[in-house]
Design an enzyme around this catalytic site. Sequence first.
Site, PDB file in Angstrom:
ATOM      1  CD1 TRP A  57      -0.331  -1.780   2.973  1.00 45.84           C
ATOM      2  CD2 TRP A  57       0.651   0.195   3.345  1.00 45.84           C
ATOM      3  NE1 TRP A  57       0.455  -1.909   4.098  1.00 45.84           N
ATOM      4  CE2 TRP A  57       1.073  -0.703   4.351  1.00 45.84           C
ATOM      5  CE3 TRP A  57       1.145   1.501   3.367  1.00 45.84           C
ATOM      6  CZ2 TRP A  57       1.965  -0.343   5.362  1.00 45.84           C
ATOM      7  CZ3 TRP A  57       2.033   1.863   4.376  1.00 45.84           C
ATOM      8  CH2 TRP A  57       2.430   0.951   5.353  1.00 45.84           C
ATOM      9  CG  ASN A  58       5.146   1.214   0.540  1.00 43.48           C
ATOM     10  OD1 ASN A  58       4.746   0.354  -0.252  1.00 43.48           O
ATOM     11  ND2 ASN A  58       6.406   1.279   0.921  1.00 43.48           N
ATOM     12  CE  LYS A  67      -3.096  -9.742  -1.829  1.00 45.71           C
ATOM     13  NZ  LYS A  67      -3.637  -8.459  -1.384  1.00 45.71           N
ATOM     14  CB  ALA A 101      -2.220  -3.411  -0.132  1.00 43.17           C
ATOM     15  CD  GLU A 142      11.404  -3.668  -1.403  1.00 35.53           C
ATOM     16  OE1 GLU A 142      11.843  -3.827  -0.230  1.00 35.53           O
ATOM     17  OE2 GLU A 142      10.629  -2.778  -1.723  1.00 35.53           O
ATOM     18  CG  LEU A 143      10.992  -9.554   1.939  1.00 35.27           C
ATOM     19  CD1 LEU A 143      11.486 -10.821   2.605  1.00 35.27           C
ATOM     20  CD2 LEU A 143       9.512  -9.644   1.632  1.00 35.27           C
ATOM     21  CB  CYS A 190      11.305  -0.413   1.773  1.00 31.36           C
ATOM     22  SG  CYS A 190      11.203   0.003   0.053  1.00 31.36           S
ATOM     23  CD  GLU A 230      10.887  -1.484   7.126  1.00 35.97           C
ATOM     24  OE1 GLU A 230      10.308  -2.575   7.228  1.00 35.97           O
ATOM     25  OE2 GLU A 230      11.155  -0.953   6.039  1.00 35.97           O
TER      26      GLU A 230
HETATM   27  P1  NAD Z   1       2.031  -6.928   4.634  1.00 33.89           P
HETATM   28  O1  NAD Z   1       3.255  -7.671   4.300  1.00 33.89           O
HETATM   29  O2  NAD Z   1       1.023  -7.563   5.549  1.00 33.89           O
HETATM   30  O3  NAD Z   1       1.229  -6.545   3.278  1.00 33.89           O
HETATM   31  C1  NAD Z   1       1.807  -6.474   1.989  1.00 33.89           C
HETATM   32  C2  NAD Z   1       0.953  -7.253   0.994  1.00 33.89           C
HETATM   33  O4  NAD Z   1       0.879  -8.619   1.409  1.00 33.89           O
HETATM   34  C3  NAD Z   1      -0.492  -6.775   0.883  1.00 33.89           C
HETATM   35  O5  NAD Z   1      -0.932  -6.940  -0.456  1.00 33.89           O
HETATM   36  C4  NAD Z   1      -1.235  -7.737   1.778  1.00 33.89           C
HETATM   37  O6  NAD Z   1      -2.604  -7.848   1.436  1.00 33.89           O
HETATM   38  C5  NAD Z   1      -0.500  -9.027   1.492  1.00 33.89           C
HETATM   39  N1  NAD Z   1      -0.581 -10.030   2.554  1.00 33.89           N
HETATM   40  C6  NAD Z   1      -0.656  -9.840   3.888  1.00 33.89           C
HETATM   41  N2  NAD Z   1      -0.695 -11.019   4.539  1.00 33.89           N
HETATM   42  C7  NAD Z   1      -0.682 -11.982   3.594  1.00 33.89           C
HETATM   43  C8  NAD Z   1      -0.699 -13.401   3.626  1.00 33.89           C
HETATM   44  N3  NAD Z   1      -0.752 -14.072   4.785  1.00 33.89           N
HETATM   45  N4  NAD Z   1      -0.657 -14.073   2.464  1.00 33.89           N
HETATM   46  C9  NAD Z   1      -0.591 -13.418   1.291  1.00 33.89           C
HETATM   47  N5  NAD Z   1      -0.566 -12.069   1.188  1.00 33.89           N
HETATM   48  C10 NAD Z   1      -0.606 -11.357   2.329  1.00 33.89           C
HETATM   49  O7  NAD Z   1       2.463  -5.561   5.207  1.00 33.89           O
HETATM   50  P2  NAD Z   1       1.642  -4.666   6.253  1.00 33.89           P
HETATM   51  O8  NAD Z   1       1.190  -5.426   7.455  1.00 33.89           O
HETATM   52  O9  NAD Z   1       0.553  -3.992   5.507  1.00 33.89           O
HETATM   53  O10 NAD Z   1       2.766  -3.681   6.714  1.00 33.89           O
HETATM   54  C11 NAD Z   1       3.549  -4.081   7.818  1.00 33.89           C
HETATM   55  C12 NAD Z   1       4.974  -3.760   7.616  1.00 33.89           C
HETATM   56  O11 NAD Z   1       5.440  -4.301   6.374  1.00 33.89           O
HETATM   57  C13 NAD Z   1       5.286  -2.296   7.500  1.00 33.89           C
HETATM   58  O12 NAD Z   1       5.317  -1.685   8.730  1.00 33.89           O
HETATM   59  C14 NAD Z   1       6.621  -2.352   6.804  1.00 33.89           C
HETATM   60  O13 NAD Z   1       7.633  -2.635   7.733  1.00 33.89           O
HETATM   61  C15 NAD Z   1       6.471  -3.509   5.869  1.00 33.89           C
HETATM   62  N6  NAD Z   1       6.139  -3.072   4.506  1.00 33.89           N
HETATM   63  C16 NAD Z   1       7.156  -2.970   3.651  1.00 33.89           C
HETATM   64  C17 NAD Z   1       6.922  -2.520   2.378  1.00 33.89           C
HETATM   65  C18 NAD Z   1       8.056  -2.396   1.416  1.00 33.89           C
HETATM   66  O14 NAD Z   1       8.062  -1.493   0.611  1.00 33.89           O
HETATM   67  N7  NAD Z   1       8.990  -3.314   1.468  1.00 33.89           N
HETATM   68  C19 NAD Z   1       5.644  -2.176   1.964  1.00 33.89           C
HETATM   69  C20 NAD Z   1       4.586  -2.327   2.877  1.00 33.89           C
HETATM   70  C21 NAD Z   1       4.855  -2.774   4.153  1.00 33.89           C
END
Ligand code: NAD
Length: 492
Positions: free
Chosen positions: A163-164, A187, A189, A262-263, A296, A393
């Site tokens: 979502w960022n 898919k 966010a 990309e985590l 990130c 982070e």
């Molecule tokens: P997240 O990893 O939960 O979400 C990212 C994507 O993964 C979204 O599309 C979400 O719907 C999907 N997702 C979530 N759980 C899933 C699962 N079990 N199986 C399949 N897909 C799934 O991230 P978040 O909770 O929204 O954010 C939490 C932390 O993640 C942030 O604070 C940050 O540290 C990190 N983050 C990093 C980036 C990046 O640019 N690397 C981007 C967003 C969030």
Amino acid sequence: MVGLATRYLNGLRRRDFVEGAALIDGGWIASSQRDVVVDPATGDEIADVARCSAADMALAIAAAERSFAAWRQLLPAKRGAILRSWASLLLDHSEELAILVTSEQGKPLAEARYEIVYAAGFLDWFAAEGERAYGETIPSHKAGSLLQVRMQPIGVAAAITPWNFPVAMITRKAGAALAAGCPIIVKPAPETPLSALAVARLATEAGVPPGVLQVLVGDPIELSAPLLRDTRIRALSFTGSAQVGRLLLGAAAQTVKKVSLELGGHAPFLVFDDVDLNKTVTGAIAAKFATSGQDCLAANRIYVQRGIYCAFVEAFAAAMNKLKVGHGLDPATDIGPMTKLSVANKCRMQIDDAVTKGARVISTKQDEKLASTFVFPTLLSDVTEDMLIAREETFGPVVAVLPFDSEDEVIARANANEMGLAGYVYTDSLRRALRLSEQLECGMVGVNTASFTGPPIPFGGWKQSGLGREGSRHGLAEYTELKYVCFGDVTG
Ligand code: NAD
């Protein structure tokens, strides 16, 4: 009273951008199951979108598979022309797309406008890069034979996006996949579906055929399960948290997919005492507060050499105090809300933890009436390595400043972390810059700059920050397989 985001969305020329229908096999599916989209600055419901099911995903996988043969056979120049046309449509609709991004993600409108240009850049870049998937001819080790290596499209790809950067993370993945000849299922966010679906509408208008790009919104676990299980999905690209990345990598192992991840990071920002203080503070502010800290690449740990430590903290605090917190659609805003309340809460937890352990806090509280998704820019100084913020982070507008004495000491501290996406070095010494850029354990290093991303660079991390690269010629490789061919007896 109608909220600010709703007023902007009501004014959009493209009403279809807020219809919230999913794109499956070239058709717009308006499911009776709907999920609401909220403005993170106010909590107002601003739209609803179709909630796709696992059965919808099965249809999408089958459609993608059907589209593969024709798409891969299209000449790369023709695929490139479609990608360029998609990029132009993004730019033509940049204001409307930016409004969607700010309304659902929260970032300041100027940053959302920049994101659309950044996103379009990946489509243009990969349009050309697809034509340069040259392969190799290898001088033969077998008498009379000819050895070739070809880059061929891997098959149907899937992207799970965050979502960022709700638009750019789609084009960075889909641009590469489509250029390589692969269909892709996205898919997005659940927090930011509107901009993803609008970008998909523009893809169909640009001529992307049915099944080649599909976007399905819904429950992440329900929608990702069929993608992970299905052997027809050959590549998976994910941007998001390390926690979810590990889960996806483990699940994708069952069908041995090519996975790129990309985590996120925990970027160290090293400041030596020979720097120009003003320029360095400007760089540090940009590296920390872009995307309201939800980036990130954000500088999470600013290590400052002891000789200029106090002066740096003072100058950084003064610059930080000028940042205006507010609704992203207010042109004066520099820092918007956190897209998710959980991210804001993590920021508060890190601040409390650091203060309990002895950090000094400088905050810029401005408006008490703002929602709890807002976090005011906060500087924590005298941070020590045992504090949470030094280890994890943040993903918000909170920064840790830590003093250091020697180069050896700071490089060891900077590298003593499991994340390794980006690092920054500020120094006037070329020798030191060369040494440190070599020694930092991360995928990207900015030397005396906070701005280095873009389509031509290989974006990605070391260690637990991920696998693979996006953008650049390396980004295309995530969607291709190498094929080695040996022609025997070619001289006879
Ligand atoms: P997240 O990893 O939960 O979400 C990212 C994507 O993964 C979204 O599309 C979400 O719907 C999907 N997702 C979530 N759980 C899933 C699962 N079990 N199986 C399949 N897909 C799934 O991230 P978040 O909770 O929204 O954010 C939490 C932390 O993640 C942030 O604070 C940050 O540290 C990190 N983050 C990093 C980036 C990046 O640019 N690397 C981007 C967003 C969030």
